[in-house]
Design an enzyme around this catalytic site. Structure first.
Site, PDB file in Angstrom:
ATOM      1  N   LYS A 118       5.717 -11.129   7.430  1.00  0.00           N
ATOM      2  CA  LYS A 118       5.096 -11.855   8.546  1.00  0.00           C
ATOM      3  C   LYS A 118       4.590 -10.912   9.634  1.00  0.00           C
ATOM      4  O   LYS A 118       4.014 -11.364  10.615  1.00  0.00           O
ATOM      5  CB  LYS A 118       6.105 -12.840   9.153  1.00  0.00           C
ATOM      6  CG  LYS A 118       6.375 -14.036   8.260  1.00  0.00           C
ATOM      7  CD  LYS A 118       7.241 -15.049   8.969  1.00  0.00           C
ATOM      8  CE  LYS A 118       7.601 -16.181   8.035  1.00  0.00           C
ATOM      9  NZ  LYS A 118       8.665 -17.043   8.576  1.00  0.00           N
ATOM     10  N   GLY A 154      11.091  -2.851   5.444  1.00  0.00           N
ATOM     11  CA  GLY A 154      10.364  -4.131   5.413  1.00  0.00           C
ATOM     12  C   GLY A 154       9.935  -4.463   3.992  1.00  0.00           C
ATOM     13  O   GLY A 154      10.148  -5.587   3.506  1.00  0.00           O
ATOM     14  N   HIS A 155       9.348  -3.467   3.309  1.00  0.00           N
ATOM     15  CA  HIS A 155       8.946  -3.690   1.908  1.00  0.00           C
ATOM     16  C   HIS A 155      10.174  -3.971   1.036  1.00  0.00           C
ATOM     17  O   HIS A 155      10.158  -4.844   0.170  1.00  0.00           O
ATOM     18  CB  HIS A 155       8.242  -2.447   1.340  1.00  0.00           C
ATOM     19  CG  HIS A 155       6.979  -2.064   2.035  1.00  0.00           C
ATOM     20  ND1 HIS A 155       6.858  -0.913   2.781  1.00  0.00           N
ATOM     21  CD2 HIS A 155       5.767  -2.679   2.092  1.00  0.00           C
ATOM     22  CE1 HIS A 155       5.627  -0.824   3.254  1.00  0.00           C
ATOM     23  NE2 HIS A 155       4.948  -1.885   2.868  1.00  0.00           N
ATOM     24  N   GLN A 195      -2.765 -12.064   7.995  1.00  0.00           N
ATOM     25  CA  GLN A 195      -2.960 -11.791   6.563  1.00  0.00           C
ATOM     26  C   GLN A 195      -2.264 -12.856   5.718  1.00  0.00           C
ATOM     27  O   GLN A 195      -2.814 -13.371   4.744  1.00  0.00           O
ATOM     28  CB  GLN A 195      -2.413 -10.404   6.229  1.00  0.00           C
ATOM     29  CG  GLN A 195      -2.327 -10.122   4.744  1.00  0.00           C
ATOM     30  CD  GLN A 195      -1.940  -8.681   4.444  1.00  0.00           C
ATOM     31  OE1 GLN A 195      -2.783  -7.814   4.495  1.00  0.00           O
ATOM     32  NE2 GLN A 195      -0.682  -8.434   4.129  1.00  0.00           N
ATOM     33  N   SER A 249       4.282   1.370   7.923  1.00  0.00           N
ATOM     34  CA  SER A 249       3.988   2.699   7.352  1.00  0.00           C
ATOM     35  C   SER A 249       3.271   3.556   8.389  1.00  0.00           C
ATOM     36  O   SER A 249       3.392   4.778   8.396  1.00  0.00           O
ATOM     37  CB  SER A 249       3.124   2.558   6.105  1.00  0.00           C
ATOM     38  OG  SER A 249       3.746   1.663   5.204  1.00  0.00           O
ATOM     39  N   ARG A 250       2.510   2.909   9.279  1.00  0.00           N
ATOM     40  CA  ARG A 250       1.750   3.665  10.289  1.00  0.00           C
ATOM     41  C   ARG A 250       2.639   4.246  11.381  1.00  0.00           C
ATOM     42  O   ARG A 250       2.177   5.095  12.146  1.00  0.00           O
ATOM     43  CB  ARG A 250       0.659   2.782  10.899  1.00  0.00           C
ATOM     44  CG  ARG A 250      -0.487   2.496   9.942  1.00  0.00           C
ATOM     45  CD  ARG A 250      -1.697   1.884  10.628  1.00  0.00           C
ATOM     46  NE  ARG A 250      -2.857   1.844   9.759  1.00  0.00           N
ATOM     47  CZ  ARG A 250      -3.213   0.803   9.002  1.00  0.00           C
ATOM     48  NH1 ARG A 250      -2.495  -0.299   9.028  1.00  0.00           N
ATOM     49  NH2 ARG A 250      -4.288   0.857   8.226  1.00  0.00           N
ATOM     50  N   MET A 289       0.849  -1.195   0.000  1.00  0.00           N
ATOM     51  CA  MET A 289       0.000   0.000   0.000  1.00  0.00           C
ATOM     52  C   MET A 289       0.887   1.247   0.000  1.00  0.00           C
ATOM     53  O   MET A 289       0.426   2.334   0.349  1.00  0.00           O
ATOM     54  CB  MET A 289      -0.933  -0.007   1.208  1.00  0.00           C
ATOM     55  CG  MET A 289      -1.913  -1.187   1.162  1.00  0.00           C
ATOM     56  SD  MET A 289      -3.456  -0.887   2.032  1.00  0.00           S
ATOM     57  CE  MET A 289      -2.866  -0.511   3.651  1.00  0.00           C
ATOM     58  N   GLY A 290       2.146   1.082  -0.400  1.00  0.00           N
ATOM     59  CA  GLY A 290       3.031   2.238  -0.526  1.00  0.00           C
ATOM     60  C   GLY A 290       3.580   2.714   0.810  1.00  0.00           C
ATOM     61  O   GLY A 290       3.509   2.016   1.810  1.00  0.00           O
TER      62      GLY A 290
END
Ligand code: PAF
Length: 283
Positions: free
Chosen positions: A148, A36-37, A153, A186-187, A30-31
């Protein structure tokens, strides 16, 4: 690296790649990309000829009172991160492109979505599985990589892929943490400096539970008491759940072992953070 914004172009690109016998890896995101991404992308780079990353803040996985509008977005920076991690193609559609007028078909995994985030975020996983199924049909990857940190999810997506006979390898990658233990998210961008310190209670609680288990404690009641005590020391922390579950089925357990999942969702101020560990594993 190139950016594609339409479904038709993405499908045409993937069709051509497959015709030329090239394998495709997909990292759905989600950008607002972080390390991590990037770790998923670097791994994806090693697993296929062509690496695609999708960047799409998916409206159907946010509840009406959740942070869809506020969710951080920075496509320019994201494309730099993706290019540096070896991505060949970014797929960044609009919401209208993914959910055109008349859209009414959803994918729902039943039991695995009931506990944990499924209980505290009704409808969330239905949105996730729907968009991931769409991304799989659009990008047509041979392999797809997920972190993870979103443990449930990952389990739900694996179930969907098995149940719907999708011919895609699902790879789960370790949580990437800041040097002080905070799981990258991201949060985390929402946190004030004070909240950023408070947020360490999640990884501290995971560490404490792992150490207690390492010392021979197996009672979930005892482990949970310690987890609640550590998080409870932070007045701004509100626990959505702190659950011990079987790492495969996500069923609740009363006796822990090395395969037990400890999953946390904690609100620090207004920011909902999740973190988890398998008690017998590092990380
Ligand atoms: O994990 C995420 O960022 C999202 O849930 C995903 C898998 C990209 C679907 O929107």
């Amino acid at each position: 690296m190139h950016i594609i914004e339409t479904v038709a172009e993405m499908q045409a690109f993937s069709r051509e790649a497959r015709k030329a016998s090239k394998s495709i890896a997909l990292v759905p995101t989600m950008g607002y990309l972080h390390e991590g991404h990037a770790s998923l992308m670097r791994e994806g780079r090693t697993r296929a000829d062509i690496l695609v990353a999708s960047i799409f803040v998916n409206p159907t996985q946010f509840g009406p009172t959740e942070d869809f509008d506020a969710y951080p977005r920075d496509l320019e920076r994201d494309t730099d991160v993706a290019a540096a991690a070896g991505v060949d193609m970014v797929f960044a559609p609009t919401a209208r492109e993914m959910y055109p007028q008349g859209f009414q078909t959803y994918v729902n995994v039943e039991e695995l979505t009931l506990p944990l985030c499924g209980a505290s975020r009704p409808g969330h996983f239905r949105g996730v599985t729907t968009v991931v199924a769409k991304l799989f049909n659009i990008v047509m990857p041979h392999v797809a990589l997920f972190g993870k940190k979103d443990f449930q999810q990952l389990a739900v997506i694996r179930r969907m892929v098995t149940d719907l006979n999708m011919d895609i390898d699902i790879v789960g990658m370790p949580i990437i943490r800041e040097s002080d233990g905070l799981a990258m998210s991201s949060r985390n961008a929402y946190l004030t400096p004070e909240e950023r310190k408070d947020a360490l209670c999640l990884s501290a609680a995971l560490r404490a539970a792992r150490m207690l288990l390492g010392g021979g404690e197996r009672s979930v009641a005892v482990l949970k008491e310690e987890v609640l005590r550590i998080i409870g020391e932070v007045p701004e922390a509100q626990i959505a759940y702190a659950d011990f579950r079987d790492g495969d089925t996500l069923e609740a357990v009363e006796t822990a072992d090395g395969r037990t999942l400890l999953a946390l969702a904690v609100k620090i101020g207004k920011t909902r953070l999740i973190d988890n560990c398998i008690l017998g594993e590092e990380n």
